[in-house]
Write a protein that holds these residues in place. Structure first.
Motif, PDB file in Angstrom:
ATOM      1  N   PRO A   1       7.865   2.087   5.682  1.00 14.73           N
ATOM      2  CA  PRO A   1       8.158   2.803   4.699  1.00 14.73           C
ATOM      3  C   PRO A   1       9.980   3.404   6.239  1.00 14.73           C
ATOM      4  O   PRO A   1       9.821   3.265   6.640  1.00 14.73           O
ATOM      5  CB  PRO A   1       8.289   3.453   4.270  1.00 14.73           C
ATOM      6  N   ALA A   2      10.696   3.267   5.431  1.00 13.06           N
ATOM      7  CA  ALA A   2      12.262   3.561   6.128  1.00 13.06           C
ATOM      8  C   ALA A   2      11.659   5.071   6.467  1.00 13.06           C
ATOM      9  O   ALA A   2      12.615   5.112   7.991  1.00 13.06           O
ATOM     10  CB  ALA A   2      13.261   3.358   5.148  1.00 13.06           C
ATOM     11  N   ASN A   3      11.690   6.188   5.954  1.00 14.46           N
ATOM     12  CA  ASN A   3      11.141   6.970   6.490  1.00 14.46           C
ATOM     13  C   ASN A   3      10.603   7.614   7.469  1.00 14.46           C
ATOM     14  O   ASN A   3      10.166   8.858   8.012  1.00 14.46           O
ATOM     15  CB  ASN A   3      11.119   8.929   5.148  1.00 14.46           C
ATOM     16  N   ASP A   4       9.507   6.269   7.884  1.00 18.99           N
ATOM     17  CA  ASP A   4       8.388   6.097   9.357  1.00 18.99           C
ATOM     18  C   ASP A   4       9.518   6.449  10.286  1.00 18.99           C
ATOM     19  O   ASP A   4      10.036   5.285  10.899  1.00 18.99           O
ATOM     20  CB  ASP A   4       7.867   4.580   9.575  1.00 18.99           C
ATOM     21  N   PRO A   5       9.039   7.127  11.096  1.00 18.31           N
ATOM     22  CA  PRO A   5      10.021   7.431  12.565  1.00 18.31           C
ATOM     23  C   PRO A   5      10.302   6.521  13.234  1.00 18.31           C
ATOM     24  O   PRO A   5      11.241   6.668  13.761  1.00 18.31           O
ATOM     25  CB  PRO A   5       9.806   9.023  13.248  1.00 18.31           C
ATOM     26  N   LEU A   6       9.200   6.269  13.952  1.00 17.29           N
ATOM     27  CA  LEU A   6       9.270   5.436  14.692  1.00 17.29           C
ATOM     28  C   LEU A   6       8.743   3.797  14.247  1.00 17.29           C
ATOM     29  O   LEU A   6       8.923   3.006  15.122  1.00 17.29           O
ATOM     30  CB  LEU A   6       7.870   5.773  15.949  1.00 17.29           C
ATOM     31  N   LYS A   7       7.905   3.681  13.451  1.00 18.70           N
ATOM     32  CA  LYS A   7       7.540   2.329  12.842  1.00 18.70           C
ATOM     33  C   LYS A   7       7.395   1.093  14.098  1.00 18.70           C
ATOM     34  O   LYS A   7       7.198   0.507  13.558  1.00 18.70           O
ATOM     35  CB  LYS A   7       8.314   1.930  12.058  1.00 18.70           C
ATOM     36  N   ILE A   8       5.867   2.551  14.660  1.00 18.86           N
ATOM     37  CA  ILE A   8       5.133   1.616  15.468  1.00 18.86           C
ATOM     38  C   ILE A   8       4.150   0.720  14.927  1.00 18.86           C
ATOM     39  O   ILE A   8       4.135  -0.849  15.231  1.00 18.86           O
ATOM     40  CB  ILE A   8       4.150   2.722  15.917  1.00 18.86           C
TER      41      ILE A   8
ATOM     42  N   ILE B   1       0.789  -1.088   0.222  1.00 16.62           N
ATOM     43  CA  ILE B   1       0.270  -0.098   0.255  1.00 16.62           C
ATOM     44  C   ILE B   1       1.260   0.975  -0.099  1.00 16.62           C
ATOM     45  O   ILE B   1       2.188   1.453   0.894  1.00 16.62           O
ATOM     46  CB  ILE B   1      -0.959  -0.253   1.207  1.00 16.62           C
ATOM     47  N   GLU B   2       0.697   2.565  -0.977  1.00 13.20           N
ATOM     48  CA  GLU B   2       1.258   3.076  -1.031  1.00 13.20           C
ATOM     49  C   GLU B   2       0.957   4.082  -0.351  1.00 13.20           C
ATOM     50  O   GLU B   2      -0.260   4.601  -0.653  1.00 13.20           O
ATOM     51  CB  GLU B   2       1.640   3.970  -2.863  1.00 13.20           C
ATOM     52  N   GLY B   3       1.591   4.581   0.509  1.00 11.92           N
ATOM     53  CA  GLY B   3       1.042   6.091   1.185  1.00 11.92           C
ATOM     54  C   GLY B   3       1.865   7.470   1.355  1.00 11.92           C
ATOM     55  O   GLY B   3       2.569   7.445   0.392  1.00 11.92           O
ATOM     56  N   PRO B   4       1.406   8.774   1.762  1.00 14.00           N
ATOM     57  CA  PRO B   4       2.211   9.577   1.715  1.00 14.00           C
ATOM     58  C   PRO B   4       3.462   9.600   2.172  1.00 14.00           C
ATOM     59  O   PRO B   4       4.461   9.990   1.582  1.00 14.00           O
ATOM     60  CB  PRO B   4       1.541  11.133   2.306  1.00 14.00           C
ATOM     61  N   ILE B   5       4.381   8.941   3.131  1.00 14.44           N
ATOM     62  CA  ILE B   5       5.115   9.377   3.149  1.00 14.44           C
ATOM     63  C   ILE B   5       6.355   7.552   3.002  1.00 14.44           C
ATOM     64  O   ILE B   5       7.578   7.202   3.290  1.00 14.44           O
ATOM     65  CB  ILE B   5       5.696   8.754   4.844  1.00 14.44           C
ATOM     66  N   GLY B   6       5.470   7.056   1.878  1.00  8.50           N
ATOM     67  CA  GLY B   6       5.821   5.562   1.154  1.00  8.50           C
ATOM     68  C   GLY B   6       5.184   4.179   1.154  1.00  8.50           C
ATOM     69  O   GLY B   6       3.943   4.493   1.489  1.00  8.50           O
ATOM     70  N   ILE B   7       5.840   3.115   0.777  1.00  4.09           N
ATOM     71  CA  ILE B   7       5.207   1.897   1.037  1.00  4.09           C
ATOM     72  C   ILE B   7       5.249   1.606   2.244  1.00  4.09           C
ATOM     73  O   ILE B   7       6.120   0.432   2.600  1.00  4.09           O
ATOM     74  CB  ILE B   7       5.497   0.634  -0.724  1.00  4.09           C
TER      75      ILE B   7
ATOM     76  N   PRO C   1       1.292   8.228   9.950  1.00  2.06           N
ATOM     77  CA  PRO C   1       2.128   9.604   9.304  1.00  2.06           C
ATOM     78  C   PRO C   1       1.427   8.756   7.454  1.00  2.06           C
ATOM     79  O   PRO C   1       1.729   9.608   7.103  1.00  2.06           O
ATOM     80  CB  PRO C   1       3.638   8.842   9.229  1.00  2.06           C
ATOM     81  N   ASN C   2       0.895   8.057   7.853  1.00  2.00           N
ATOM     82  CA  ASN C   2       0.919   7.115   6.609  1.00  2.00           C
ATOM     83  C   ASN C   2      -0.843   6.959   6.317  1.00  2.00           C
ATOM     84  O   ASN C   2      -1.092   6.699   5.072  1.00  2.00           O
ATOM     85  CB  ASN C   2       1.038   5.567   5.542  1.00  2.00           C
ATOM     86  N   SER C   3      -1.866   7.990   7.446  1.00  2.00           N
ATOM     87  CA  SER C   3      -3.120   7.581   7.244  1.00  2.00           C
ATOM     88  C   SER C   3      -3.425   6.515   7.110  1.00  2.00           C
ATOM     89  O   SER C   3      -4.206   6.222   6.634  1.00  2.00           O
ATOM     90  CB  SER C   3      -3.636   8.561   6.619  1.00  2.00           C
ATOM     91  N   LEU C   4      -3.484   5.274   7.786  1.00  2.00           N
ATOM     92  CA  LEU C   4      -3.253   3.814   7.493  1.00  2.00           C
ATOM     93  C   LEU C   4      -3.963   2.782   8.233  1.00  2.00           C
ATOM     94  O   LEU C   4      -3.354   3.261   9.918  1.00  2.00           O
ATOM     95  CB  LEU C   4      -1.968   3.054   6.839  1.00  2.00           C
ATOM     96  N   SER C   5      -4.985   2.200   8.231  1.00  2.00           N
ATOM     97  CA  SER C   5      -5.382   1.309   9.409  1.00  2.00           C
ATOM     98  C   SER C   5      -5.982   0.273   8.979  1.00  2.00           C
ATOM     99  O   SER C   5      -6.147  -0.178   7.433  1.00  2.00           O
ATOM    100  CB  SER C   5      -7.156   2.397  10.247  1.00  2.00           C
ATOM    101  N   LEU C   6      -5.626  -1.037   9.608  1.00  2.00           N
ATOM    102  CA  LEU C   6      -5.190  -2.378   9.446  1.00  2.00           C
ATOM    103  C   LEU C   6      -6.137  -2.558  10.580  1.00  2.00           C
ATOM    104  O   LEU C   6      -5.992  -2.601  11.890  1.00  2.00           O
ATOM    105  CB  LEU C   6      -4.783  -3.581   8.404  1.00  2.00           C
ATOM    106  N   TRP C   7      -7.331  -3.606  10.219  1.00  2.38           N
ATOM    107  CA  TRP C   7      -7.957  -4.744  11.159  1.00  2.38           C
ATOM    108  C   TRP C   7      -9.042  -5.290  10.616  1.00  2.38           C
ATOM    109  O   TRP C   7      -8.992  -5.617   9.684  1.00  2.38           O
ATOM    110  CB  TRP C   7      -8.801  -3.528  11.719  1.00  2.38           C
ATOM    111  N   LEU C   8      -8.935  -6.244  11.388  1.00  4.16           N
ATOM    112  CA  LEU C   8     -10.495  -7.226  11.298  1.00  4.16           C
ATOM    113  C   LEU C   8     -11.781  -7.772  11.407  1.00  4.16           C
ATOM    114  O   LEU C   8     -11.663  -7.525  12.123  1.00  4.16           O
ATOM    115  CB  LEU C   8      -9.411  -8.762  11.560  1.00  4.16           C
TER     116      LEU C   8
END
Length: 136
Positions: free
Chosen positions: A92-99, A70-76, A117-124
């Motif tokens: 992405p490499a430039n995601d500061p915390l990679k939570i 998934i591609e977003g504003p800060i990367g893939i 940072p990428n406005s991305l959410s995943l859930w089941l």
């Protein structure tokens, strides 16, 4: 001095009761929340911003892992669905915390993986759920 000299019969009964009770309480979550109910199917939902961009049937991952990007504003982001579980394999490499990557696997309804940072959410979500929606 031995331990048997200090403990009475009632102390030993109390210790045994506490051990048995704690084992039972540890196993209850696995019994109730361990695996989806019969006829229940989990579906991965991926949202970016306000838009639902992808849904994946988790059951399809038992044959072969499903990996997509998934591609977003800060990367893939690389998402992996494997054996009924979901995780962010690589942020992405430039995601500061990679939570989102550190969150690890989710395998049931409830937990959400979020990358702010990428406005991305995943859930089941379940096809047989008592939960009727999520609010943001």
């Amino acid at each position: 001095m031995k331990i048997n000299d200090i403990l009475t019969l009632y102390d030993k009964i109390l210790i045994g009761f506490v051990i048995i009770l704690s084992l039972i309480l540890l196993l209850i979550p696995f019994y109730y929340f361990g695996s989806p109910a019969e006829g229940e199917e989990l579906i991965l939902k991926v949202q970016q911003g306000d838009e639902l961009i992808k849904t994946v049937a988790v059951a399809d991952s038992f044959e072969q892992p499903i990996v997509f990007q998934i591609e977003g504003p800060i990367g893939i982001h690389t998402i992996e669905v494997n054996q009924g579980r979901v995780r962010v394999q690589e942020a992405p490499a430039n995601d500061p915390l990679k939570i989102c990557e550190k969150t690890g696997w989710i395998d049931r309804e409830g937990p959400i993986i979020v990358c702010v940072p990428n406005s991305l959410s995943l859930w089941l979500e379940s096809t047989n759920s008592d939960i009727d929606g999520m609010s943001w």
